[in-house]
Design a protein around this motif. Sequence first.
Motif, PDB file in Angstrom:
ATOM      1  N   GLY A  73       2.640  -6.021  -4.451  1.00 26.13           N
ATOM      2  CA  GLY A  73       1.676  -5.433  -5.374  1.00 26.13           C
ATOM      3  C   GLY A  73       0.932  -4.261  -4.751  1.00 26.13           C
ATOM      4  O   GLY A  73       0.751  -3.217  -5.394  1.00 26.13           O
ATOM      5  N   GLY A  74       0.507  -4.424  -3.498  1.00 24.57           N
ATOM      6  CA  GLY A  74      -0.190  -3.335  -2.821  1.00 24.57           C
ATOM      7  C   GLY A  74       0.701  -2.133  -2.590  1.00 24.57           C
ATOM      8  O   GLY A  74       0.277  -0.984  -2.758  1.00 24.57           O
ATOM      9  N   GLY A  75       1.954  -2.386  -2.224  1.00 18.67           N
ATOM     10  CA  GLY A  75       2.885  -1.288  -1.998  1.00 18.67           C
ATOM     11  C   GLY A  75       3.185  -0.520  -3.269  1.00 18.67           C
ATOM     12  O   GLY A  75       3.218   0.720  -3.276  1.00 18.67           O
ATOM     13  N   LEU A  76       3.382  -1.244  -4.369  1.00 16.19           N
ATOM     14  CA  LEU A  76       3.654  -0.589  -5.651  1.00 16.19           C
ATOM     15  C   LEU A  76       2.438   0.202  -6.128  1.00 16.19           C
ATOM     16  O   LEU A  76       2.573   1.324  -6.634  1.00 16.19           O
ATOM     17  N   ALA A  77       1.248  -0.373  -5.951  1.00 13.59           N
ATOM     18  CA  ALA A  77       0.027   0.328  -6.360  1.00 13.59           C
ATOM     19  C   ALA A  77      -0.153   1.621  -5.566  1.00 13.59           C
ATOM     20  O   ALA A  77      -0.577   2.650  -6.116  1.00 13.59           O
ATOM     21  N   GLN A  78       0.194   1.605  -4.283  1.00 11.78           N
ATOM     22  CA  GLN A  78       0.061   2.818  -3.468  1.00 11.78           C
ATOM     23  C   GLN A  78       1.054   3.885  -3.906  1.00 11.78           C
ATOM     24  O   GLN A  78       0.726   5.084  -3.917  1.00 11.78           O
ATOM     25  N   ILE A  79       2.267   3.484  -4.265  1.00  7.17           N
ATOM     26  CA  ILE A  79       3.256   4.447  -4.762  1.00  7.17           C
ATOM     27  C   ILE A  79       2.743   5.116  -6.038  1.00  7.17           C
ATOM     28  O   ILE A  79       2.799   6.344  -6.194  1.00  7.17           O
ATOM     29  N   ILE A  80       2.216   4.293  -6.957  1.00  4.65           N
ATOM     30  CA  ILE A  80       1.696   4.834  -8.213  1.00  4.65           C
ATOM     31  C   ILE A  80       0.509   5.763  -7.939  1.00  4.65           C
ATOM     32  O   ILE A  80       0.405   6.856  -8.528  1.00  4.65           O
ATOM     33  N   ALA A  81      -0.385   5.350  -7.038  1.00  2.00           N
ATOM     34  CA  ALA A  81      -1.556   6.168  -6.720  1.00  2.00           C
ATOM     35  C   ALA A  81      -1.160   7.506  -6.128  1.00  2.00           C
ATOM     36  O   ALA A  81      -1.714   8.562  -6.493  1.00  2.00           O
ATOM     37  N   THR A  82      -0.195   7.493  -5.207  1.00  2.11           N
ATOM     38  CA  THR A  82       0.259   8.740  -4.585  1.00  2.11           C
ATOM     39  C   THR A  82       0.889   9.670  -5.613  1.00  2.11           C
ATOM     40  O   THR A  82       0.630  10.880  -5.626  1.00  2.11           O
ATOM     41  N   ASN A  83       1.718   9.121  -6.490  1.00  4.21           N
ATOM     42  CA  ASN A  83       2.357   9.936  -7.523  1.00  4.21           C
ATOM     43  C   ASN A  83       1.326  10.524  -8.488  1.00  4.21           C
ATOM     44  O   ASN A  83       1.439  11.678  -8.903  1.00  4.21           O
ATOM     45  N   LEU A  84       0.307   9.728  -8.836  1.00  4.85           N
ATOM     46  CA  LEU A  84      -0.737  10.229  -9.727  1.00  4.85           C
ATOM     47  C   LEU A  84      -1.516  11.369  -9.071  1.00  4.85           C
ATOM     48  O   LEU A  84      -1.885  12.349  -9.742  1.00  4.85           O
ATOM     49  N   LEU A  85      -1.759  11.247  -7.770  1.00  9.10           N
ATOM     50  CA  LEU A  85      -2.489  12.307  -7.071  1.00  9.10           C
ATOM     51  C   LEU A  85      -1.664  13.586  -7.025  1.00  9.10           C
ATOM     52  O   LEU A  85      -2.191  14.688  -7.227  1.00  9.10           O
TER      53      LEU A  85
END
Length: 298
Positions: A73-85
């Motif tokens: 969950g943490g890894g997926l959330a970081q991927i989404i956060a990076t892409n959004l940025l």
Amino acid sequence: MIWLPAALLAGVAQAWRTAVQRRVSHDLSVNAAGVVRYLYGLPFAVMLLCGYRLVFAGPWPSPDASFLLFCLGGGLAQIIATNLLIMAFAHRNFVVGTAYSKTEAVQGAILSFLLMGERLHPLAWAGIGCGVMGVMLLSAGGRQAGFVRSLGQPAALCGIASGFFFALTAVAVRRATQMVGGGDPVLAALVVLVVTVAMQAAMQGGYLLLREPEQMRAVLRGWRVSGQVGLLSALGSACWFTGFATAPVALVRIVGQVEVVFTLGFGHFYLGERMARSEVMGLMLVVGGVVLALMGSL
């Protein structure tokens, strides 16, 4: 208090990594620019774990298998956060996107309270608010960006969403390190780091192979510079994860936001750029926020 130097080192490594990553991201897609961190960071994460075990021998922890869900969950959330940025930057408003993503500390404090019951001293809350305002001023680079008026811009919305998912990442990582156990928070942080980065490399790397195979070839061709990104990413994440394993999420993040101060200092002292009045005010707010947060944690 190991979380304090860990958060400071994480801020330095992140600022440095961001500067290096700009060299490889110009010719890469959003997903390719993101996968560089994980694909090239995994070998260094493994080396950090093995090196730590050589110096500090002892029994390996035996976490419950459910900790893998928090790593995932943490890894997926970081991927989404990076892409959004990165998407926020693509909307041609780097300042607004970056500034709103820095609300992560406030969002992290709220999420950690709601999901984990973490309570902070009123001084720590004051420090978080002060630091976030300072970082937003510094992110503006001395320009009047009109952050409130720009709230409806796509860059602002992506920035706020990015901050939310980065905060969610921190909460998930903290929970995962708690589930590893073993009495050594640094070892727990490194174990979670290796597992999380391996999952991220598999998730985003697999997507890239299926949907953008030409971008994967570009990622592999740029291994010289990408390797530097991976090293700095692994070092920074190791420090972040150690901080999350030993202190509340919001405190670690507000101290780690000194990365913006380091970036500003590099531009002023090394590149000779002039410092605007609003940047001086932002710097004072960040330092004041860190001091208040530390006073509230004692």
